[in-house]
Design a protein around this motif. Structure first.
Motif, PDB file in Angstrom:
ATOM      1  N   HIS A   1       0.882  -1.175   0.000  1.00  0.00           N
ATOM      2  CA  HIS A   1       0.000   0.000   0.000  1.00  0.00           C
ATOM      3  C   HIS A   1       0.912   1.216   0.000  1.00  0.00           C
ATOM      4  CE1 HIS A   1      -4.190   1.505   1.459  1.00  0.00           C
ATOM      5  NE2 HIS A   1      -3.827   2.005   0.295  1.00  0.00           N
ATOM      6  N   TYR A   2       1.004   1.868  -1.152  1.00  0.00           N
ATOM      7  CA  TYR A   2       2.129   2.763  -1.393  1.00  0.00           C
ATOM      8  C   TYR A   2       1.916   4.209  -0.968  1.00  0.00           C
ATOM      9  CZ  TYR A   2       6.281   4.621  -3.645  1.00  0.00           C
ATOM     10  OH  TYR A   2       7.491   5.232  -3.869  1.00  0.00           O
ATOM     11  N   ALA A   3       0.772   4.802  -1.324  1.00  0.00           N
ATOM     12  CA  ALA A   3       0.693   6.259  -1.214  1.00  0.00           C
ATOM     13  C   ALA A   3       0.028   6.765   0.066  1.00  0.00           C
ATOM     14  CB  ALA A   3      -0.032   6.831  -2.435  1.00  0.00           C
ATOM     15  N   TRP A   4      -1.124   6.231   0.410  1.00  0.00           N
ATOM     16  CA  TRP A   4      -1.919   6.802   1.499  1.00  0.00           C
ATOM     17  C   TRP A   4      -2.939   5.776   1.948  1.00  0.00           C
ATOM     18  CZ3 TRP A   4      -7.313   8.031   1.162  1.00  0.00           C
ATOM     19  CH2 TRP A   4      -7.892   7.647  -0.056  1.00  0.00           C
ATOM     20  N   ASP A   5      -3.621   6.066   3.031  1.00  0.00           N
ATOM     21  CA  ASP A   5      -4.818   5.310   3.388  1.00  0.00           C
ATOM     22  C   ASP A   5      -5.726   6.196   4.216  1.00  0.00           C
ATOM     23  OD1 ASP A   5      -3.908   5.212   6.049  1.00  0.00           O
ATOM     24  OD2 ASP A   5      -3.157   3.169   5.870  1.00  0.00           O
ATOM     25  N   THR A   6      -6.876   5.682   4.570  1.00  0.00           N
ATOM     26  CA  THR A   6      -7.874   6.501   5.253  1.00  0.00           C
ATOM     27  C   THR A   6      -7.416   6.926   6.641  1.00  0.00           C
ATOM     28  OG1 THR A   6      -8.964   4.442   5.936  1.00  0.00           O
ATOM     29  CG2 THR A   6      -9.819   5.555   3.981  1.00  0.00           C
ATOM     30  N   THR A   7      -6.544   6.148   7.267  1.00  0.00           N
ATOM     31  CA  THR A   7      -6.003   6.543   8.562  1.00  0.00           C
ATOM     32  C   THR A   7      -5.204   7.827   8.427  1.00  0.00           C
ATOM     33  OG1 THR A   7      -5.764   4.208   9.086  1.00  0.00           O
ATOM     34  CG2 THR A   7      -4.681   5.741  10.555  1.00  0.00           C
ATOM     35  N   ALA A   8      -4.364   7.885   7.408  1.00  0.00           N
ATOM     36  CA  ALA A   8      -3.519   9.057   7.213  1.00  0.00           C
ATOM     37  C   ALA A   8      -4.343  10.295   6.880  1.00  0.00           C
ATOM     38  CB  ALA A   8      -2.505   8.782   6.112  1.00  0.00           C
ATOM     39  N   MET A   9      -5.412  10.128   6.097  1.00  0.00           N
ATOM     40  CA  MET A   9      -6.248  11.272   5.743  1.00  0.00           C
ATOM     41  C   MET A   9      -6.943  11.870   6.963  1.00  0.00           C
ATOM     42  SD  MET A   9      -5.886  12.208   2.765  1.00  0.00           S
ATOM     43  CE  MET A   9      -5.408  11.739   1.112  1.00  0.00           C
ATOM     44  N   ALA A  10      -7.136  11.053   7.996  1.00  0.00           N
ATOM     45  CA  ALA A  10      -7.794  11.542   9.203  1.00  0.00           C
ATOM     46  C   ALA A  10      -6.927  12.525   9.983  1.00  0.00           C
ATOM     47  CB  ALA A  10      -8.188  10.357  10.089  1.00  0.00           C
ATOM     48  N   ALA A  11      -5.681  12.706   9.568  1.00  0.00           N
ATOM     49  CA  ALA A  11      -4.819  13.707  10.214  1.00  0.00           C
ATOM     50  C   ALA A  11      -5.455  15.084  10.163  1.00  0.00           C
ATOM     51  CB  ALA A  11      -3.448  13.732   9.544  1.00  0.00           C
ATOM     52  N   ALA A  12      -6.175  15.377   9.080  1.00  0.00           N
ATOM     53  CA  ALA A  12      -6.847  16.672   8.959  1.00  0.00           C
ATOM     54  C   ALA A  12      -7.932  16.830  10.024  1.00  0.00           C
ATOM     55  CB  ALA A  12      -7.451  16.820   7.570  1.00  0.00           C
ATOM     56  N   ALA A  13      -8.641  15.733  10.322  1.00  0.00           N
ATOM     57  CA  ALA A  13      -9.674  15.783  11.358  1.00  0.00           C
ATOM     58  C   ALA A  13      -9.049  16.115  12.705  1.00  0.00           C
ATOM     59  CB  ALA A  13     -10.413  14.452  11.426  1.00  0.00           C
ATOM     60  N   GLY A  14      -7.876  15.561  12.951  1.00  0.00           N
ATOM     61  CA  GLY A  14      -7.183  15.864  14.197  1.00  0.00           C
ATOM     62  C   GLY A  14      -6.806  17.330  14.300  1.00  0.00           C
ATOM     63  N   LYS A  15      -6.323  17.889  13.204  1.00  0.00           N
ATOM     64  CA  LYS A  15      -5.917  19.294  13.179  1.00  0.00           C
ATOM     65  C   LYS A  15      -7.116  20.208  13.433  1.00  0.00           C
ATOM     66  CE  LYS A  15      -2.636  22.373  12.136  1.00  0.00           C
ATOM     67  NZ  LYS A  15      -1.356  22.479  12.851  1.00  0.00           N
ATOM     68  N   VAL A  16      -8.235  19.917  12.790  1.00  0.00           N
ATOM     69  CA  VAL A  16      -9.441  20.736  12.935  1.00  0.00           C
ATOM     70  C   VAL A  16     -10.014  20.616  14.346  1.00  0.00           C
ATOM     71  CG1 VAL A  16     -11.836  20.971  12.162  1.00  0.00           C
ATOM     72  CG2 VAL A  16     -10.004  20.724  10.480  1.00  0.00           C
ATOM     73  N   THR A  17     -10.015  19.407  14.898  1.00  0.00           N
ATOM     74  CA  THR A  17     -10.520  19.201  16.258  1.00  0.00           C
ATOM     75  C   THR A  17      -9.654  19.930  17.268  1.00  0.00           C
ATOM     76  OG1 THR A  17     -11.337  17.012  15.587  1.00  0.00           O
ATOM     77  CG2 THR A  17     -11.240  17.466  17.951  1.00  0.00           C
ATOM     78  N   ASP A  18      -8.346  19.838  17.111  1.00  0.00           N
ATOM     79  CA  ASP A  18      -7.427  20.539  18.012  1.00  0.00           C
ATOM     80  C   ASP A  18      -7.643  22.054  17.970  1.00  0.00           C
ATOM     81  OD1 ASP A  18      -6.293  18.152  18.740  1.00  0.00           O
ATOM     82  OD2 ASP A  18      -4.524  18.347  17.453  1.00  0.00           O
ATOM     83  N   ALA A  19      -8.067  22.560  16.808  1.00  0.00           N
ATOM     84  CA  ALA A  19      -8.276  24.005  16.654  1.00  0.00           C
ATOM     85  C   ALA A  19      -9.598  24.477  17.251  1.00  0.00           C
ATOM     86  CB  ALA A  19      -8.206  24.381  15.179  1.00  0.00           C
ATOM     87  N   GLY A  20     -10.420  23.538  17.745  1.00  0.00           N
ATOM     88  CA  GLY A  20     -11.631  23.955  18.452  1.00  0.00           C
ATOM     89  C   GLY A  20     -12.946  23.442  17.916  1.00  0.00           C
ATOM     90  N   ALA A  21     -12.940  22.818  16.739  1.00  0.00           N
ATOM     91  CA  ALA A  21     -14.191  22.276  16.184  1.00  0.00           C
ATOM     92  C   ALA A  21     -14.414  20.885  16.764  1.00  0.00           C
ATOM     93  CB  ALA A  21     -14.117  22.237  14.669  1.00  0.00           C
ATOM     94  N   LYS A  22     -15.092  20.811  17.890  1.00  0.00           N
ATOM     95  CA  LYS A  22     -15.225  19.560  18.642  1.00  0.00           C
ATOM     96  C   LYS A  22     -16.462  18.739  18.253  1.00  0.00           C
ATOM     97  CE  LYS A  22     -11.677  20.447  21.382  1.00  0.00           C
ATOM     98  NZ  LYS A  22     -10.419  19.651  21.324  1.00  0.00           N
ATOM     99  N   LYS A  23     -17.474  19.391  17.691  1.00  0.00           N
ATOM    100  CA  LYS A  23     -18.727  18.703  17.372  1.00  0.00           C
ATOM    101  C   LYS A  23     -18.765  18.378  15.878  1.00  0.00           C
ATOM    102  CE  LYS A  23     -21.265  21.116  21.039  1.00  0.00           C
ATOM    103  NZ  LYS A  23     -22.418  22.019  21.326  1.00  0.00           N
TER     104      LYS A  23
END
Length: 406
Positions: free
Chosen positions: A148-170
């Motif tokens: 599995h060379y380029a990416w997967d859905t786990t890696a794409m969820a990094a954006a969700a972490g960034k947004v949640t950390d910035a305050g969007a909790k819901k």
């Protein structure tokens, strides 16, 4: 001292003996050509995300490699899989048997990729999955011959972490009802909850789909601070466009795609996407290396490359480098040579061919789409807001369910 006739004959005989003892340049190659099969979508919803651009990326890699490896020519054949699993399986099997395929790359659609993984294991064909995102490829559907060379859905969820950390909790999720969407939902929910967020709801939607209005209105009325649109291709474009029309972004709701591609912005215009945060595999304007390759790609295609186009170039180059280094096209030896090794190129930074589950672990990025007036260079749509080490975004090795029983 002048050469005598006898000395010349003696020298010639010596050289002839050496050549007789030395193996031919392709003696360790089992086939008289090295055949690469690009399984991609040339005529459906992912045709610009991958499609012809991925084929061009592969052809560039072969040309840059000199068109041959270990004394045998490299040949590229293409299968338009139209996102049809049955078509993919039947035609891939036929091409493996008739054309003697050495390497399969790209493989658009997660469901098709899972099926191709079984074929690759059955026929012992080295395979680099660039387009598909399902984590099944490095869990229960793993194989000795597939990566599995380029990416997967786990890696794409990094954006969700960034947004949640910035305050969007819901959060509220709108999820494509097939393997790819299910995998995205699992990983996004896990990431949001791990960062202290809550999930207000989720709607599973048919694929493909043109109308997302009812789902977006439900997310808005639920009080969501972030809406994860866990889809890609034309469906994602439809959903984000409609989110803008219903005023989600204008009201301060974060819209986070499951998989956004560079071609999405080009196809629909930057205004629709401005302010959207997403995970990204690669970006053409990241640094001098990426810009140099992207310019070469544009010269032959007329457009800037997306991440999957670059990923296929990289994957094919890395496999060809390995075949050249070990001197054989034997798929078992290729797998052994790759397992546990590391590399860096213009596409994959700090990358490792992980032995346990054949996940290529590499840096990922979180990007934010610029406003139109912030774009100073043509098609420079993204601002990279974070570079995330692979160890922090891909499934940890000890959590993989791949049995590695080879």
């Amino acid at each position: 001292m002048p050469f005598t006739r006898a000395m010349v004959i003696k020298a010639a005989v010596g050289f002839a003996s050496l050549f007789a003892l030395a193996p031919a340049a392709h003696a360790q190659m089992a086939k008289d050509k090295f055949t690469i099969l690009v399984v991609t979508d040339l005529s459906s919803v992912f045709s610009d995300t991958s499609g012809k651009g991925s084929v061009e990326g592969v052809k560039m890699a072969v040309e840059d490699f000199g068109g041959q490896v270990n004394g045998v020519p490299i040949r590229v054949i293409v299968l338009d899989n139209k996102l049809d699993v049955a078509l993919t399986v039947n035609k891939t099997r036929e091409l493996i048997e008739k054309e003697g395929v050495n390497l399969i790359t790209d493989v658009t659609s997660s469901a098709a990729a899972i099926a191709v993984s079984k074929l690759a294991n059955e026929y012992k064909v080295t395979t680099t999955f660039v387009s598909p995102g399902t984590t099944a490829l490095t869990n229960d559907a793993c194989s000795k011959y597939t990566w599995h060379y380029a990416w997967d859905t786990t890696a794409m969820a990094a954006a969700a972490g960034k947004v949640t950390d910035a305050g969007a909790k819901k959060w509220y999720f709108i999820t494509a009802d097939y393997a790819f969407g299910h995998s995205l939902l699992e990983q996004f929910e896990k990431t949001v909850k791990a960062r202290g967020g809550t999930v207000l709801g989720n709607d599973m939607v048919p694929f493909p789909n043109d109308d997302f209005s009812s789902y977006l209105l439900k997310a808005q009325s639920a009080g969501a601070q972030a809406v994860g649109i866990l889809n890609s291709g034309q469906d994602l474009r439809n959903a984000v466009k409609q989110a803008g029309e219903f005023g989600l972004m204008a009201s301060g709701i974060e819209v986070v795609p499951g998989q956004m591609n560079f071609s999405d912005i080009r196809a629909t215009g930057i205004d629709i996407w401005s302010g959207v945060t997403a995970g990204e595999i690669w970006y053409w304007n990241y640094d001098d290396q990426t810009r140099a390759w992207a310019e070469r790609f544009k010269q032959r295609t007329g457009y800037m490359p997306g991440s999957l186009h670059a990923g296929n170039y990289s994957a094919v180059t890395q496999i060809l480098n390995t075949v050249k280094r070990i001197g054989t096209d034997n798929p078992d030896k290729i797998a052994e040579a790759l397992e546990g090794t590391s590399f860096n190129d213009f596409f994959a930074r700090n990358a490792t061919w992980r032995k346990k589950d054949h996940r290529v672990v590499r840096d990922m990025y979180v990007i934010k789409v610029k406003k139109a007036d912030e774009v100073k260079t043509p098609e420079d749509y993204f601002q990279v807001v974070a570079t995330v080490p692979g160890k922090d975004v891909f499934i940890p090795e000890d959590q993989s369910t791949c049995k590695h029983n080879w």
